[in-house]
Design an enzyme around this catalytic site. Structure first.
Site, mmCIF file in Angstrom:
data_model
loop_
_atom_site.group_PDB
_atom_site.id
_atom_site.type_symbol
_atom_site.label_atom_id
_atom_site.label_comp_id
_atom_site.label_asym_id
_atom_site.label_seq_id
_atom_site.Cartn_x
_atom_site.Cartn_y
_atom_site.Cartn_z
ATOM 1 N N GLY A 52 3.560 0.334 -4.150
ATOM 2 C CA GLY A 52 3.089 1.578 -4.754
ATOM 3 C C GLY A 52 2.232 2.295 -3.718
ATOM 4 O O GLY A 52 1.366 1.675 -3.079
ATOM 5 N N ASP A 242 5.911 8.872 -3.022
ATOM 6 C CA ASP A 242 5.438 8.149 -1.836
ATOM 7 C C ASP A 242 5.089 9.097 -0.698
ATOM 8 O O ASP A 242 4.314 8.759 0.181
ATOM 9 C CB ASP A 242 6.487 7.138 -1.387
HETATM 10 O O1 MRU Z 1 8.841 0.303 -3.250
HETATM 11 P P1 MRU Z 1 7.638 0.578 -4.097
HETATM 12 O O2 MRU Z 1 7.597 -0.214 -5.345
HETATM 13 O O3 MRU Z 1 6.366 0.522 -3.294
HETATM 14 O O4 MRU Z 1 7.837 2.090 -4.529
HETATM 15 C C1 MRU Z 1 6.852 2.703 -5.314
HETATM 16 C C2 MRU Z 1 7.247 4.037 -5.796
HETATM 17 O O5 MRU Z 1 8.274 4.585 -5.430
HETATM 18 C C3 MRU Z 1 6.300 4.746 -6.691
HETATM 19 O O6 MRU Z 1 6.983 5.584 -7.566
HETATM 20 C C4 MRU Z 1 5.344 5.587 -5.817
HETATM 21 O O7 MRU Z 1 4.663 4.782 -4.910
HETATM 22 C C5 MRU Z 1 4.384 6.387 -6.587
HETATM 23 S S1 MRU Z 1 3.312 5.325 -7.481
HETATM 24 C C6 MRU Z 1 1.816 5.719 -7.549
#
Ligand code: MRU
Length: 352
Positions: A52, A242
């Site tokens: 996240g 992200d």
């Molecule tokens: O691969 P991850 O689980 O780190 O991806 C996370 C996401 O795509 C979330 O939607 C993103 O970080 C926003 S969360 C606050």
């Protein structure tokens, strides 16, 4: 601050150690792992013990504190050069979420400009990491209020993708923060959560968070999202990000783009909720955002169980980019940008 619908914290700093709730084990096991070395922290980010965008930025900030602690203990004259390497190692852990680079830049600015006479550099760096952590929670609370206010037709469900909650942030969440606030204000009746293949952040993490906090959640296969919209069960798709480029294009978990395309067709609105630490004004558009490619085994298997035919190959981009024209609102702690453009994004970022 009320803790209604907000009981989970995945990143803790206790007794001089970083503790991370191991998200790979959820929902079967709730286990906090302890970290005392910066390289182990970087590896935890890479292996998705913590994931996240804001959460990995906060984790890296505490990683810098551990780096300084380690280098002070070692002594020696080349401390600054070694710390530079530690920060570079942390920055390399994952490529797409800009919050990681953002947090390291902020920590580095303090670290490499500590006045000679500083009595307790570790305390200064810990205070900075804690500030990043606390500011993220405050931003989430603010975004929760701003985003919930956009949901004016009460009584419907909302669709979310991936996990954007307390697990993905310092606490409360981005998109899930808006959902927590909107549920508390009785603006939404239910959360539909995409299971989020292949890593199942929706099924394993979002469902766990919402059940724990007493918010009704219904899981669906990612491919069912368009049919859900066709049935009129949701008025909003609410997601995190992200990295958002200067023109309002949004990188987020793979599958977000498909949800946004389907939403456009069905007249469902798309809300992207992200703190300004996720906005990368150095990139003009989303096609410049680096997209992490992950291992084929995540697609070919379910957990440890191989499901694909032997001999099949897999394409596994972890993120996709949703063009700004498919986004109705970007919600940051500085305010809401409706129908984002480069001009509107720049105006929002200039606010104090
Ligand atoms: O691969 P991850 O689980 O780190 O991806 C996370 C996401 O795509 C979330 O939607 C993103 O970080 C926003 S969360 C606050």
């Amino acid at each position: 601050m009320s803790t209604a619908f907000d009981t989970i914290r995945a990143i803790l700093w206790e007794e001089g150690k970083l503790k991370l709730l191991d998200q790979r084990l959820l929902p079967q096991q709730e286990l906090y792992l302890e970290y005392e070395e910066p390289r182990a922290v970087a590896d935890a980010i890479r292996k998705m013990v913590v994931r996240g965008a804001p959460a990995i930025g906060i984790t890296a900030a505490y990683g810098v504190v551990l780096a300084l602690k380690q280098r002070i203990a070692e002594g020696g004259s080349d401390m600054a050069a070694k710390l530079e390497q530690d920060l570079a190692y942390l920055a390399d852990a994952r490529p797409t979420a800009v919050n990681l680079a953002w947090a390291l830049k902020r920590m580095g600015k303090v670290l490499f400009n500590l006045p000679e006479e500083t009595q307790d550099p570790l305390a200064v760096m810990l205070a900075e990491a804690r500030a990043i952590h606390e500011e993220d929670i405050a931003a989430n609370r603010r975004m929760g209020e701003l985003g919930a206010a956009l949901i004016t037709e009460a009584g419907y469900g909302v669709l979310t993708h991936c996990n954007t909650g307390s697990l993905a942030t310092g606490g409360y969440g981005t998109a899930l923060g808006v959902i927590r606030s909107a549920f508390a204000q009785q603006r939404i009746s239910r959360v539909y959560a995409d299971e989020t293949r292949p890593w199942l952040q929706g099924a394993r993490l979002t469902a766990w968070e919402l059940v724990k906090d007493g918010i009704p959640v219904t899981l669906l296969a990612d491919g069912a999202a368009a049919a859900l919209m066709q049935q009129g069960r949701v008025k909003w798709v609410i997601v995190g990000s992200d990295r958002i480029s200067a023109n309002g294009d949004v990188a987020n978990k793979i599958g977000t783009y498909s949800a946004a395309v389907a939403a456009k067709y069905h007249g469902v609105k798309v809300m992207v909720v992200a703190p300004t630490s996720t906005v990368d004004m150095s990139l003009a558009s989303g096609d410049l955002i680096p997209i992490e490619q992950r291992g084929a085994e995540e697609v070919l298997s379910l957990g440890a169980q191989r499901v694909a035919a032997e001999g099949a190959e897999a394409w596994n981009p972890a993120f996709d980019v949703t063009p700004a024209e498919l986004v109705d609102a970007i919600v940051t702690e500085k305010g809401v940008v409706l129908n984002p453009t480069a001009e509107k994004m720049a105006q929002m970022m200039e606010k104090s």
